[in-house]
Design a protein around this motif. Structure first.
Motif, PDB file in Angstrom:
ATOM      1  N   PRO A   1      20.298   9.109  -5.093  1.00 39.92           N
ATOM      2  CA  PRO A   1      20.328   7.859  -4.742  1.00 39.92           C
ATOM      3  C   PRO A   1      19.328   7.230  -5.841  1.00 39.92           C
ATOM      4  O   PRO A   1      18.488   7.695  -6.231  1.00 39.92           O
ATOM      5  N   PRO A   2      19.701   5.751  -5.969  1.00 39.03           N
ATOM      6  CA  PRO A   2      19.036   4.784  -6.933  1.00 39.03           C
ATOM      7  C   PRO A   2      17.666   5.069  -6.452  1.00 39.03           C
ATOM      8  O   PRO A   2      17.238   4.954  -5.197  1.00 39.03           O
ATOM      9  N   VAL A   3      16.780   4.937  -7.556  1.00 44.12           N
ATOM     10  CA  VAL A   3      15.158   5.046  -7.238  1.00 44.12           C
ATOM     11  C   VAL A   3      14.827   3.503  -7.182  1.00 44.12           C
ATOM     12  O   VAL A   3      14.988   2.698  -7.740  1.00 44.12           O
ATOM     13  N   ALA A   4      14.113   3.192  -5.911  1.00 48.45           N
ATOM     14  CA  ALA A   4      13.962   1.757  -5.782  1.00 48.45           C
ATOM     15  C   ALA A   4      12.495   1.297  -6.784  1.00 48.45           C
ATOM     16  O   ALA A   4      11.680   2.478  -7.149  1.00 48.45           O
ATOM     17  N   ALA A   5      12.373   0.260  -7.135  1.00 48.73           N
ATOM     18  CA  ALA A   5      11.441  -0.078  -8.263  1.00 48.73           C
ATOM     19  C   ALA A   5       9.988  -0.353  -7.411  1.00 48.73           C
ATOM     20  O   ALA A   5      10.098  -0.723  -6.277  1.00 48.73           O
ATOM     21  N   LYS A   6       9.011   0.318  -7.920  1.00 45.07           N
ATOM     22  CA  LYS A   6       7.663   0.033  -7.502  1.00 45.07           C
ATOM     23  C   LYS A   6       7.363  -1.297  -7.390  1.00 45.07           C
ATOM     24  O   LYS A   6       7.560  -1.770  -8.350  1.00 45.07           O
ATOM     25  N   PRO A   7       6.794  -1.857  -6.436  1.00 43.73           N
ATOM     26  CA  PRO A   7       6.563  -3.257  -6.537  1.00 43.73           C
ATOM     27  C   PRO A   7       5.358  -3.342  -7.123  1.00 43.73           C
ATOM     28  O   PRO A   7       4.469  -2.488  -7.223  1.00 43.73           O
ATOM     29  N   ASP A   8       5.352  -4.419  -7.838  1.00 42.88           N
ATOM     30  CA  ASP A   8       4.115  -4.856  -8.661  1.00 42.88           C
ATOM     31  C   ASP A   8       2.741  -5.063  -7.772  1.00 42.88           C
ATOM     32  O   ASP A   8       1.717  -4.656  -8.332  1.00 42.88           O
ATOM     33  N   GLY A   9       2.913  -5.456  -6.825  1.00 48.44           N
ATOM     34  CA  GLY A   9       1.878  -5.809  -5.835  1.00 48.44           C
ATOM     35  C   GLY A   9       1.197  -7.248  -6.200  1.00 48.44           C
ATOM     36  O   GLY A   9       1.733  -7.981  -7.021  1.00 48.44           O
ATOM     37  N   ALA A  10       0.227  -7.653  -5.701  1.00 51.59           N
ATOM     38  CA  ALA A  10      -0.381  -8.872  -5.895  1.00 51.59           C
ATOM     39  C   ALA A  10      -1.127  -9.082  -7.171  1.00 51.59           C
ATOM     40  O   ALA A  10      -1.783  -8.075  -7.703  1.00 51.59           O
ATOM     41  N   LEU A  11      -0.913 -10.068  -7.972  1.00 54.15           N
ATOM     42  CA  LEU A  11      -1.333 -10.543  -9.064  1.00 54.15           C
ATOM     43  C   LEU A  11      -2.993 -10.425  -9.024  1.00 54.15           C
ATOM     44  O   LEU A  11      -3.643 -10.664  -8.090  1.00 54.15           O
ATOM     45  N   ILE A  12      -3.878  -9.903  -9.973  1.00 51.83           N
ATOM     46  CA  ILE A  12      -5.160  -9.979 -10.040  1.00 51.83           C
ATOM     47  C   ILE A  12      -5.759 -11.141 -10.637  1.00 51.83           C
ATOM     48  O   ILE A  12      -5.000 -11.606 -11.685  1.00 51.83           O
ATOM     49  N   PRO A  13      -6.493 -12.003 -10.171  1.00 49.58           N
ATOM     50  CA  PRO A  13      -6.930 -13.154 -10.840  1.00 49.58           C
ATOM     51  C   PRO A  13      -7.565 -12.708 -11.947  1.00 49.58           C
ATOM     52  O   PRO A  13      -8.230 -11.886 -12.252  1.00 49.58           O
ATOM     53  N   LEU A  14      -7.405 -14.141 -12.942  1.00 52.55           N
ATOM     54  CA  LEU A  14      -8.209 -13.961 -14.292  1.00 52.55           C
ATOM     55  C   LEU A  14      -9.703 -13.948 -14.152  1.00 52.55           C
ATOM     56  O   LEU A  14     -10.101 -14.630 -12.966  1.00 52.55           O
TER      57      LEU A  14
END
Length: 157
Positions: free
Chosen positions: A49-62
């Motif tokens: 089966p196709p591999v699901a893309a790993k979620p990036d998660g929440a962005l880190i604030p600068l």
């Protein structure tokens, strides 16, 4: 080089080119038939089966507030500190996350990998897109955790 040697080299070169071109004489139907034969030899493939893309998660604030700007010209140099006496750290990207930190006419920019660099304040202009049909607004969103890239969005067209 004598004219006889030059002529011999030219004939040899033409013969090589003609041979290469003539070797590619299969018709599209023959190529399809050979591909089907090769596929039968290889057999079916089941890659799963196709591999699901790993979620990036929440962005880190600068580390601090940042505005989206552009360098005055392409490939403006950026430095490890606020001045040309510091090591050259590379060149400015077409869009920059510009901090509010300023020292003697130099401004700190946030870069990929969680690093920073410095550019003369006079070498910055308001954000301008590289392509004419690209949105004209730019906003610094944060840092993507997966690869520590500074992420921008373009809310205004």
């Amino acid at each position: 080089m004598s004219s006889l040697t030059t002529a011999a080299l030219a004939v040899a070169l033409l013969a090589t080119c003609a041979t290469s071109a003539m070797a590619q004489s299969f018709s599209p139907a023959e190529l399809d038939r050979m591909a089907q034969e090769r596929q039968r030899e290889i057999g079916p493939r089941n890659w799963g089966p196709p591999v699901a893309a790993k979620p990036d998660g929440a962005l880190i604030p600068l580390p601090g507030p940042a505005a989206c700007m552009s360098p005055r010209t392409d490939f403006e140099p950026v430095y490890a500190g606020p001045g040309t006496t510091f090591r050259k750290a590379g060149v400015a990207a077409p869009q920059l996350a510009v901090s509010t930190t300023r020292v003697n006419g130099w401004v700190k920019i946030y870069r990929a990998g969680g690093t920073s660099a410095w550019i003369p304040e006079g070498d910055l202009v308001p954000y301008r897109p590289s392509l004419s049909d690209h949105p004209t607004g730019c906003k610094v969103d944060g840092i993507r955790p997966a690869d520590r890239m500074v992420i921008f969005s373009y809310p205004v067209r």
